[in-house]
Design a protein around this motif. Structure first.
Motif, mmCIF file in Angstrom:
data_model
loop_
_atom_site.group_PDB
_atom_site.id
_atom_site.type_symbol
_atom_site.label_atom_id
_atom_site.label_comp_id
_atom_site.label_asym_id
_atom_site.label_seq_id
_atom_site.Cartn_x
_atom_site.Cartn_y
_atom_site.Cartn_z
ATOM 1 N N LYS A 408 0.699 -1.372 -0.104
ATOM 2 C CA LYS A 408 -0.018 -0.015 0.079
ATOM 3 C C LYS A 408 0.862 1.059 0.113
ATOM 4 O O LYS A 408 0.607 2.331 0.512
ATOM 5 N N ASN A 409 1.936 1.399 -0.668
ATOM 6 C CA ASN A 409 2.762 2.427 -0.639
ATOM 7 C C ASN A 409 3.710 2.372 -1.953
ATOM 8 O O ASN A 409 4.728 2.180 -1.857
ATOM 9 N N PRO A 410 2.856 2.745 -3.078
ATOM 10 C CA PRO A 410 3.601 2.890 -4.307
ATOM 11 C C PRO A 410 4.642 3.925 -4.501
ATOM 12 O O PRO A 410 5.514 3.522 -5.456
ATOM 13 N N GLU A 411 4.528 4.977 -3.884
ATOM 14 C CA GLU A 411 5.556 6.010 -4.059
ATOM 15 C C GLU A 411 6.835 5.494 -3.386
ATOM 16 O O GLU A 411 7.773 5.579 -4.047
ATOM 17 N N ALA A 412 6.730 4.718 -2.084
ATOM 18 C CA ALA A 412 8.041 4.244 -1.721
ATOM 19 C C ALA A 412 8.349 3.321 -2.326
ATOM 20 O O ALA A 412 9.941 3.143 -2.663
ATOM 21 N N THR A 413 7.822 2.375 -3.007
ATOM 22 C CA THR A 413 7.993 1.509 -3.861
ATOM 23 C C THR A 413 8.887 1.954 -5.107
ATOM 24 O O THR A 413 9.920 1.445 -5.437
ATOM 25 N N GLN A 414 8.221 3.102 -5.835
ATOM 26 C CA GLN A 414 8.715 3.325 -6.854
ATOM 27 C C GLN A 414 10.179 4.013 -6.319
ATOM 28 O O GLN A 414 11.259 3.737 -7.297
ATOM 29 N N LYS A 415 10.312 4.743 -5.437
ATOM 30 C CA LYS A 415 11.592 5.351 -5.112
ATOM 31 C C LYS A 415 12.695 4.384 -4.804
ATOM 32 O O LYS A 415 13.858 4.526 -5.090
ATOM 33 N N ALA A 416 12.260 3.162 -3.981
ATOM 34 C CA ALA A 416 13.195 1.979 -3.954
ATOM 35 C C ALA A 416 13.734 1.322 -4.887
ATOM 36 O O ALA A 416 14.796 0.975 -5.025
ATOM 37 N N PHE A 417 12.947 1.449 -5.997
ATOM 38 C CA PHE A 417 13.369 0.762 -7.177
ATOM 39 C C PHE A 417 13.696 1.704 -8.456
ATOM 40 O O PHE A 417 13.903 1.311 -9.618
ATOM 41 N N GLU A 418 14.044 3.131 -8.199
ATOM 42 C CA GLU A 418 14.353 3.988 -8.871
ATOM 43 C C GLU A 418 15.580 3.461 -9.954
ATOM 44 O O GLU A 418 16.669 3.111 -9.509
ATOM 45 N N GLY A 419 15.449 3.508 -11.264
ATOM 46 C CA GLY A 419 16.653 3.094 -12.208
ATOM 47 C C GLY A 419 16.647 1.743 -12.360
ATOM 48 O O GLY A 419 17.775 1.513 -12.941
ATOM 49 N N GLY A 420 15.669 0.884 -11.993
ATOM 50 C CA GLY A 420 16.011 -0.466 -12.326
ATOM 51 C C GLY A 420 16.754 -1.172 -11.061
ATOM 52 O O GLY A 420 17.358 -2.287 -11.210
#
Length: 544
Positions: A408-420
């Protein structure tokens, strides 16, 4: 022109004969088929074989299904290292549900947050933790079905919170319950929360595929032969016990449960049960080494000990070796299923002077066999840093044993996986031979007894005290816990708060292990822009 369809794909599709989703649940089924009478679990005087372990896990799945628990429902557990915790690692996902293991050291507010955030449907709780769970349930919005576990080997007098007893609940299930592998190996298998270093803790979601691969990688990394004997000093709530609840079934090993970490029971179990492997934070080493002569035992076999957190000093490694333990340093995070990096020791390093060996042992190491890539990158450009052992960058991971993401935290997920890449938040260097070494933690995390503590969280509490003008918290090296929080405080003019006053104040807001163990009153060193110089405070803390 020929067809664009490759002959290697035409008519060669997945089917039930040539494909099955990867899941660690299959390990227990195989162990029960091949080694049904082999001892799977030792708990006090109890001995459970693999046939019974498998049957009880299926009973748990059946009983949960009867309650209406199914796909993606969350089953939370508040248990120490006892047999039901092992049964939950199989029985809960056999019911297609997701296992949420809670840290037994948490306070009620954090437990309540996790229960709500996970939308807990069933809570299995040990009576030892009845008081804090009762308080948490009073705060939480969810109303899970509560199942109490009463340990027959080590009875606890905490009050019953639910109407169901674990053993009675289990017996209501069908031992021959028909379960199946997940529809998709990407399906969630467990939920583990971070330590909440900034704001609320984040829910890390593991999938069946990652758990399957990391469990097997543990066997390879630990050089586990068939039928190892594993002592549970590492809490099973930590990243699902680093996936070892599933690893042991791969080689039909024996789980030796340990309700409390105490020196004499550890030494007795290691000697009497011929323990071959154990994992734990540096405090476990201290507990073993500092035991009294009347508690220690002579060992006639070598024990493999896997530790994380800060690398042990050379003196500790030498003492452990003398006592019969071979220590290997691991590194990882909740987001990578626990350990995903190992200090893979090379035999030629045995010839180096002790000082150089210590330098080698201080490094975190290289990737697990199940991890596709491990590197140190510039966090801004994502370019690799020079492999010179000096240039700082952020440690990053990529592969099948990286989490699905944060619940339930897409923003944190996207930040954690930034740049692959998965961004660890840990700062380190890459050595010329490809081994990484941590140099600092970007969020100033303190690791105490294997638990992560945010310096920011502790500072926020200190700032609530009416006498505190400024505060900074750093790690202070500790022989027992590895690190403990050390607070440097500037008091407001005319204030007379003592160290004891501030520690007591923090205890009202923080779990005990997060409370500062040391408070130093001083003028805090600051930069020209007013930023507190934590690097200077770390040096002061080391000298205390």
């Amino acid at each position: 022109m020929g067809s664009n369809v490759s002959p290697y794909s035409q008519g060669l599709d997945k089917n039930t004969a040539n494909y099955a989703p990867l899941s660690p649940l299959s390990f227990l089924a195989r162990a029960a088929d091949v080694f049904p009478e082999r001892t799977a679990i030792i708990h006090g005087k109890q001995r459970t074989d693999y046939r019974t372990f498998y049957r009880r896990s299926r009973q748990l799945a059946s009983a949960l299904s009867t309650l209406g628990i199914g796909t993606n429902d969350t089953v939370s557990v508040m248990l120490s290292n006892v047999p039901p915790m092992l049964e939950a690692h199989y029985g809960v996902p056999m019911a297609k549900a997701v296992l949420h293991s809670m840290n037994t050291r948490l306070d009620a507010a954090v437990i309540a947050f996790q229960l709500d955030h996970a939308n807990c449907k069933v809570l299995i709780t040990d009576r030892e933790y009845a008081a804090v769970i009762k308080e948490a349930l009073g705060i939480a919005k969810v109303r899970p079905t509560v199942i109490d576990y009463s340990d027959p080997e080590f009875p606890q007098d905490g009050e019953r919170l639910g109407t169901l007893d674990y053993e009675e609940f289990l017996q209501s299930g069908v031992p021959e319950f028909t379960w199946s592998l997940p529809d998709d190996e990407w399906d969630a298998i467990t939920l583990n929360y971070t330590s909440g270093t900034t704001g609320n803790p984040k829910g890390v979601v593991y999938h069946h595929r990652g758990a399957y691969l990391l469990a097997q990688a543990n066997v390879i990394t630990a050089s586990m032969a068939k039928h190892p004997v594993y002592l549970w000093t590492l809490p099973m709530f930590h990243c699902n016990g680093w996936c070892f609840p599933w690893s042991l079934s791969v080689v039909a090993g024996t789980h030796v449960c340990l309700r409390w970490v105490r020196p004499k029971p550890m030494w007795d179990l290691i000697a009497d049960e011929k323990v071959t492997h154990l994992c734990g934070a540096p405090i476990i080493m201290s507990t073993l080494l500092n035991a009294g002569d009347d508690q220690k035992r002579e060992l006639d076999h070598e024990v493999d000990f896997f530790t994380a957190a800060a690398p042990p000093p050379e003196s500790v490694l030498a003492a452990m070796k003398t006592a019969g333990f071979n220590v290997t340093h691991l590194y990882g995070l909740t987001e990578v299923y626990g350990p995903a990096v190992v200090n893979d020791w090379k035999s030629e390093w045995d010839e180096l002077p002790l000082g150089e060996q210590a330098q080698k042992k201080a490094r975190q190491g290289v990737r697990y066999v199940a991890l596709e890539d491990l590197t140190v990158l510039d966090p801004e450009t994502l370019d690799p840093v020079p492999a010179d052992g000096e240039t700082l960058g952020e440690v990053m991971f990529r592969g099948n044993v990286v989490m699905k993401g944060y619940l339930k935290n897409p923003e944190a997920t996207q930040k954690a996986f930034e740049g692959g890449w998965f961004h660890s938040g840990d700062l380190g260097v890459m050595h010329p031979d490809g081994y990484i070494q941590l140099k600092d933690r970007s969020k100033d995390i303190i690791i105490s007894g294997g638990e992560n503590i945010s310096s920011i969280e502790v500072e926020e509490v200190l700032y609530k005290h009416p006498d505190v003008q400024a505060a900074a918290v750093v790690a202070r090296p500790d022989e027992k816990w590895g690190e403990t929080p050390c607070a440097f405080v500037e008091l407001k003019p005319g204030s007379e708060a003592s160290e004891a006053d501030l520690i007591a104040f923090c205890r009202d807001y923080l779990a005990n292990f997060k409370t500062p163990k040391t408070v130093v009153f001083c003028d805090l060193p600051k930069t020209s822009t007013g930023k507190i110089q934590k690097f200077a405070l770390r040096e002061q803390a080391k000298a205390l």
